[in-house]
Design an enzyme around this catalytic site. Structure first.
Site, PDB file in Angstrom:
ATOM      1  CB  THR A 166     -41.887 -17.631  70.399  1.00 57.35           C
ATOM      2  OG1 THR A 166     -41.888 -16.432  69.609  1.00 57.35           O
ATOM      3  CG2 THR A 166     -40.786 -18.550  69.913  1.00 57.35           C
ATOM      4  CB  VAL A 167     -43.460 -20.592  74.568  1.00 55.10           C
ATOM      5  CG1 VAL A 167     -43.633 -21.878  75.364  1.00 55.10           C
ATOM      6  CG2 VAL A 167     -42.137 -19.934  74.931  1.00 55.10           C
ATOM      7  N   GLY A 180     -47.298 -14.367  64.189  1.00 51.18           N
ATOM      8  CA  GLY A 180     -47.296 -12.926  64.003  1.00 51.18           C
ATOM      9  C   GLY A 180     -46.275 -12.217  64.856  1.00 51.18           C
ATOM     10  CE  LYS A 210     -41.795 -13.362  64.523  1.00 51.17           C
ATOM     11  NZ  LYS A 210     -42.665 -13.411  65.716  1.00 51.17           N
TER      12      LYS A 210
END
Length: 237
Positions: free
Chosen positions: A16-17, A110, A37
């Site tokens: 995510t980062v 993912g 997502k």
């Protein structure tokens, strides 16, 4: 850049980062960016999910979440326990293609690793990437064990005829140990693809304005940043 599928070698390793950093860099270059997502697990309907974090850190971005399950399980398992059909590769690919007609860059983040099952038919993120003919950016941890998981992911991509864009270390330690330093040198070889960045640990705890200002330093020019692999690996030797 078109479409990039962001996968990890496992869970909780910085996908995510890294996705937020890609958003920040692309937006700084004036690109219109959307993030898909396919499945969010382990988060209730009222809680902020990964797309909220991407938007908070990377800047306002169009986010599309196709399904959410509150139990922190693999997507197919969580969907089965929720009594609903999972989100398959075809549904994911269709959503991404619609956005690709409107946006300069569509990122697909993912859930877990490349071959985690999304539905009862065994569909995976790899299947979605194949349908999209999109390259996969692999996010990997820095420490001991990462070479094996990166090699396995690379083999899975090759076996399916999917291009691997490269590898980004999702959380590079401020004080890397011997294993991390050696891995920085060995990752491109075992991946068969370039090392395209290293995001410092706890980057997600930065103020959003600081995150966006620094993001380009963590990603290689191929991803729109200014990260220098040569300088990075020299410090790891």
């Amino acid at each position: 850049m078109g479409i990039i599928v962001v996968s990890g070698t496992g869970t909780e390793i910085g996908k995510t980062v890294v996705t937020a950093a890609l958003v920040a860099v692309a937006r700084a270059r004036g690109q219109r960016v959307a993030v898909v997502k396919p499945v969010q697990t382990g988060v209730s309907a009222s809680e902020p999910g990964d797309l909220d974090e991407v938007s908070r850190l990377g800047g306002g971005v169009r986010g599309v979440e196709l399904a959410r399950y509150s139990e922190p399980l693999a997507p197919a398992t969580a969907a089965r326990r929720a009594g609903v059909a999972g989100v398959g590769p075809a549904e994911t690919a269709a959503a991404v293609k619609r956005l690709a007609d409107e946006y300069d860059l569509v990122l697909v983040e993912g859930a877990g690793g490349l071959l985690v099952r999304f539905d009862e038919d065994g569909g995976t993120l790899a299947d979605a990437a194949r349908l999209l003919a999109a390259p996969v950016l692999v996010v990997a941890p820095a420490g001991l064990g990462t070479l094996n998981s990166v090699a396995l992911t690379a083999e899975a991509l090759t076996a399916r005829g999917i291009a691997q864009l490269g590898v980004v270390v999702g959380s590079w330690p401020h004080r890397p140990d011997l294993a991390a330093r050696c891995n920085a040198l060995d990752l491109p070889q075992v991946a068969g693809a370039p090392l395209l960045g290293a995001v410092p640990e706890r980057a997600g705890q930065l103020r959003p304005v600081d995150f966006r200002a620094q993001a380009a330093r963590w990603l290689a020019p191929r991803l729109g940043g200014v990260w220098d692999e040569g300088a990075f690996t020299r410090t790891a030797e």
